[in-house]
Design a protein around this motif. Structure first.
Motif, mmCIF file in Angstrom:
data_model
loop_
_atom_site.group_PDB
_atom_site.id
_atom_site.type_symbol
_atom_site.label_atom_id
_atom_site.label_comp_id
_atom_site.label_asym_id
_atom_site.label_seq_id
_atom_site.Cartn_x
_atom_site.Cartn_y
_atom_site.Cartn_z
ATOM 1 N N PHE A 12 0.558 -1.108 0.129
ATOM 2 C CA PHE A 12 0.081 -0.017 -0.154
ATOM 3 C C PHE A 12 0.931 1.249 -0.045
ATOM 4 C CE2 PHE A 12 -2.699 2.808 2.170
ATOM 5 C CZ PHE A 12 -3.416 3.871 1.481
ATOM 6 N N HIS A 13 2.021 1.077 1.053
ATOM 7 C CA HIS A 13 2.932 1.965 0.924
ATOM 8 C C HIS A 13 3.202 2.501 -0.407
ATOM 9 C CE1 HIS A 13 6.246 4.389 2.879
ATOM 10 N NE2 HIS A 13 5.231 4.957 3.173
ATOM 11 N N ILE A 16 0.993 3.983 -3.056
ATOM 12 C CA ILE A 16 1.283 5.468 -3.124
ATOM 13 C C ILE A 16 2.524 6.004 -2.850
ATOM 14 C CG2 ILE A 16 0.849 7.202 -0.705
ATOM 15 C CD1 ILE A 16 -0.844 5.850 0.250
ATOM 16 N N VAL A 17 3.579 6.064 -2.677
ATOM 17 C CA VAL A 17 4.441 6.781 -2.988
ATOM 18 C C VAL A 17 4.974 6.429 -4.450
ATOM 19 C CG1 VAL A 17 7.602 5.766 -3.378
ATOM 20 C CG2 VAL A 17 6.207 5.793 -1.442
ATOM 21 N N ILE A 18 4.584 5.631 -5.779
ATOM 22 C CA ILE A 18 4.655 5.636 -6.504
ATOM 23 C C ILE A 18 4.174 6.632 -7.327
ATOM 24 C CG2 ILE A 18 4.893 4.199 -9.031
ATOM 25 C CD1 ILE A 18 5.421 2.629 -7.733
ATOM 26 N N PHE A 19 2.604 6.424 -6.917
ATOM 27 C CA PHE A 19 1.640 6.967 -7.055
ATOM 28 C C PHE A 19 2.066 8.698 -6.973
ATOM 29 C CE2 PHE A 19 -2.333 9.874 -6.613
ATOM 30 C CZ PHE A 19 -3.207 8.908 -8.167
ATOM 31 N N LEU A 20 1.931 9.273 -5.856
ATOM 32 C CA LEU A 20 2.610 10.397 -5.851
ATOM 33 C C LEU A 20 3.623 11.338 -6.764
ATOM 34 C CD1 LEU A 20 1.390 10.633 -1.826
ATOM 35 C CD2 LEU A 20 0.153 11.950 -3.451
ATOM 36 N N GLY A 21 5.258 10.809 -6.814
ATOM 37 C CA GLY A 21 5.961 10.901 -7.481
ATOM 38 C C GLY A 21 5.557 10.849 -8.600
ATOM 39 N N THR A 23 2.324 12.014 -10.026
ATOM 40 C CA THR A 23 1.139 13.304 -9.404
ATOM 41 C C THR A 23 2.594 14.432 -9.474
ATOM 42 O OG1 THR A 23 0.175 11.749 -8.222
ATOM 43 C CG2 THR A 23 -0.683 14.551 -8.446
ATOM 44 N N GLY A 24 3.973 14.008 -9.155
ATOM 45 C CA GLY A 24 4.470 15.529 -8.745
ATOM 46 C C GLY A 24 5.220 15.720 -10.166
ATOM 47 N N THR A 27 3.147 17.090 -12.483
ATOM 48 C CA THR A 27 2.749 18.749 -12.071
ATOM 49 C C THR A 27 3.306 19.939 -12.626
ATOM 50 O OG1 THR A 27 1.193 17.932 -10.288
ATOM 51 C CG2 THR A 27 1.673 20.774 -10.318
ATOM 52 N N LEU B 124 2.369 8.642 3.358
ATOM 53 C CA LEU B 124 3.842 8.335 3.181
ATOM 54 C C LEU B 124 4.812 8.689 4.419
ATOM 55 C CD1 LEU B 124 4.664 11.539 0.168
ATOM 56 C CD2 LEU B 124 4.209 8.710 0.377
ATOM 57 N N TYR B 129 10.485 12.708 1.255
ATOM 58 C CA TYR B 129 9.936 12.687 -0.014
ATOM 59 C C TYR B 129 8.397 13.560 -0.039
ATOM 60 C CZ TYR B 129 8.351 9.529 -4.196
ATOM 61 O OH TYR B 129 7.460 9.348 -5.346
ATOM 62 N N LEU B 136 6.313 20.299 -4.585
ATOM 63 C CA LEU B 136 6.255 19.865 -5.979
ATOM 64 C C LEU B 136 4.466 20.525 -6.478
ATOM 65 C CD1 LEU B 136 8.675 16.838 -7.623
ATOM 66 C CD2 LEU B 136 8.755 19.528 -7.455
ATOM 67 N N LEU B 137 4.053 20.248 -6.008
ATOM 68 C CA LEU B 137 2.188 20.325 -5.661
ATOM 69 C C LEU B 137 2.815 21.931 -5.350
ATOM 70 C CD1 LEU B 137 1.065 17.259 -4.490
ATOM 71 C CD2 LEU B 137 1.742 17.414 -6.415
ATOM 72 N N TRP B 195 -4.482 21.653 -11.794
ATOM 73 C CA TRP B 195 -3.415 21.829 -11.752
ATOM 74 C C TRP B 195 -2.480 22.776 -11.201
ATOM 75 C CZ3 TRP B 195 -0.516 24.633 -16.666
ATOM 76 C CH2 TRP B 195 0.747 24.040 -16.249
#
Lengths: 296, 325
Positions: A12-13, A16-21, A23-24, A27, B124, B129, B136-137, B195
């Motif tokens: 799960f963690h 999330i790490v990959i998904f948020l990376g 997303t960042g 952006t 997280l 991280y 970034l966001l 965005w």
């Protein structure tokens, strides 16, 4: 906290790490892309080869901007608008927030109500425009600074901050014979540096990005702000891009130059100052928002 | 919400005692005692009178035929003429519809995004991280719409934009005119809005989450709750009041969609779906010099907006929370 070290929790963690990376990255991708475009050659841009890294390195776009010079005039104007505007904002905001934070002040409630009302009801674009015209400050920076002298929201943030300072400090100052002005200058303001930094940054970003007011109130091209110059540069090509064929075929003089390349260089030049200072200022912004959200 | 956000709430320190003693004096005495404070307020009051209240007064030109040479006083009264013209025009219903629709889309699709991002960020466990992603966001929030719009226009360009190139190379799709299509334009508008602000809007939710009692998570773990169940049963309820307040207050701004975001992305091909009150007022009022007519529209918008905000603020207070005032 005790971590649960079972497989499901770790997976799960990881997700999330990959998904948020991602997303960042998404952006930031448009910014990276435009930087890559600004350093790329015209042929590579037109054939869509540029994604994250410049293809056919060139500084033509930036060279064109320097020769043109307009953007740098805009930047100089914006620096003036930003520096003076932010100073005005901070002074006016302090002048409003400090007296209004003193609970003993007669008439405070009424003033606060009158000010709050302006947050929910405003005169609208045309009456504001007529006001500026009547005051005779069209086409001068006063038409930008004066109407935006105080952001009422920021003023309330500062007022809340002042109210949160320990009252004993002022009591002891007044016992020592300090009047309100001395107390403000010697005791309150030195303690308020965090909030001054945060609000100063909010105001400065507002001025750096100033566009709509400039569009309405500034008419002479030598006084235009950076964003307004940039808008004109973007607009020149955007209509061409919407129509069939696109702007890339009408390459501007010189083989390596396209409207997209120039536009990307202009965007990068106008945004670079914010992106460069951003890492240093970011925590002040966040602090400002958090203090603001505590306000009642 | 406020209690949870405030690590050290602004305590109403010793003021009441002091003010009780001082307020017993007469009005003149108070003015004399606080003369510097009143002095400081003079420019402030002047500012609010001239630049906030005078334009409100200026809205009476909606009931006149305003001509600059005659001034606001000298122009002739015409009663509700401009309002009749406004409500009789097909333009009016189109821009009203667009303003409301774009706002509804923004709320429906944009509002949940920062909540989801905040929930994920909160899970997280790698501190650096988490901070990196957050920073970034936040970035797009500080960039002007002129720049963001320029980037969007470039990315979506049918001839050389990265998006169309990728679509073409990967799926073999013909170039899509995103910004010139009435179907795609609202989608681009909403996505670019997300965005711009979704990351920034996580700040309040994150702050609300730090106020949740860690013992609750402890207890849930002992009861055998996994991560997802903890989010569902502890984190979400913990920020529920923050969500409710932000959502309700957002509803108060349905008539107001801002100017720059729309104006930058607008073009003649999509005016049927992209023309809103603010851009219409700009175009008809300032460019076509129909001052009174567009002021009538502005007044209509402000009054409806006022009603919405005041009633939403009341709803927030019914929830037992502090509203805007």
């Amino acid at each position: 906290m005790i971590e649960q070290r079972n497989l499901g929790s770790r997976a799960f963690h990881g997700v999330i790490v990959i998904f948020l990376g991602l997303t960042g990255f998404l952006t930031l991708f448009p910014f990276i892309h435009v930087i890559a475009t600004s350093f790329s050659g015209g042929r590579a841009i037109a054939s869509g080869e540029v994604f994250l890294w410049p293809v056919d390195w060139t500084l033509q776009g930036f060279r064109n901007l320097i020769e043109d010079g307009q953007l740098f005039v805009g930047m100089r104007n914006t620096v003036v608008i930003t520096l003076i505007g932010t100073c005005f904002n901070l002074i006016a905001t302090i002048l409003a927030a400090y007296p209004l934070s003193r609970r003993r002040l007669r008439g405070r409630e009424g003033l606060l109500m009158a000010i709050t009302f302006t947050m929910v009801f405003s005169g609208g674009l045309i009456p504001n425009f007529i006001l500026i015209k009547t005051l005779g400050i069209m086409n001068s920076y006063w038409a930008l600074w004066l109407p935006s002298l105080i952001s009422t929201y920021n003023m309330f943030v500062m007022k809340t901050f002042f109210e949160g300072l320990p009252g004993e400090l002022e009591e002891s100052a007044s016992i020592d014979g300090a009047n309100d002005l001395v107390t403000l200058a010697r005791i309150i303001l030195p303690l308020s540096l965090p909030i001054l930094a945060a609000l100063g940054l909010f105001y400065a970003v507002y001025w750096w990005n100033a566009y709509f007011n400039v569009l309405i109130y500034i008419t002479s091209s030598s006084k235009l702000s950076l964003m307004m110059v940039l808008y004109q540069k973007i607009n020149n090509v955007s209509e061409a891009l919407l129509s069939t064929g696109g702007g890339s075929e009408g390459a501007v003089s010189g083989q390596n130059l396209t409207p997209e390349g120039i536009r990307a260089a202009a965007i990068v030049t106008a945004t670079a100052p914010i992106l460069i200072v951003y890492p240093f200022l970011q925590r002040h912004f966040v602090k400002g928002v958090l203090i603001g959200s505590i306000k009642g | 919400m406020r209690e949870k956000l405030a690590a050290a709430p602004a305590s109403p320190h010793t003021e009441p005692r002091v003010s009780a003693r001082l307020k017993s004096g007469g009005l003149w005495k108070c003015i004399k005692r606080d003369k510097y404070l009143y002095l400081m307020l003079i420019p402030v009051i002047a500012y609010y009178l001239v630049f906030k209240y005078a334009p409100m007064f200026g809205e009476i030109i909606a009931f006149k035929d305003y001509r600059f040479a005659d001034g606001i006083w000298g122009s002739d009264w015409v009663g509700l003429k401009h309002f009749r013209k406004l409500f009789g025009s097909p333009d009016f219903f189109n821009i009203l519809k667009n303003t409301l629709l774009l706002n509804v889309y923004t709320v429906v699709f944009g509002f949940p995004v920062p909540i989801i991002l905040a929930l994920l960020l909160n899970e997280l466990r790698i501190e650096w991280y988490k901070r990196l992603v957050q920073n970034l966001l936040y970035v797009p929030h500080f960039i002007s719409w002129v720049v963001l719009g320029g980037i969007i226009i470039a990315l979506l360009s049918p001839s050389s934009g990265a998006v169309n190139m990728a679509l073409h190379n990967v799926f073999g799709i013909e170039p899509v005119y995103f910004l010139a299509s009435q179907f795609w334009w609202p989608i681009v508008f909403v996505l670019s809005g997300i965005w711009h602000s979704a990351g920034w809007n996580t700040i309040l939710y994150m702050a609300a989450m730090t106020g949740i009692d860690p013992q609750l998570y402890e207890a849930a773990r002992i009861d055998g709750a996994g991560r997802i169940r903890q989010i569902w049963h502890i984190t979400l309820p913990g920020i529920r009041s923050t969500i409710a307040i932000l959502l309700i207050l957002r509803m108060g701004y349905m008539m107001d969609i801002g100017f720059e975001h729309i104006f930058i992305l607008q073009n003649s091909a999509v005016s049927e779906v992209a023309d809103v009150i603010s851009t219409y007022v700009y175009r008809m009022g300032l460019q076509n010099v129909q001052y009174s007519y567009t002021t009538a529209l502005g007044l209509f918008q402000s009054v409806i907006g006022l009603i919405l905000i005041v009633s939403m603020n009341r709803v927030v207070k019914l929830f037992g929370e502090k509203g805007l005032w």
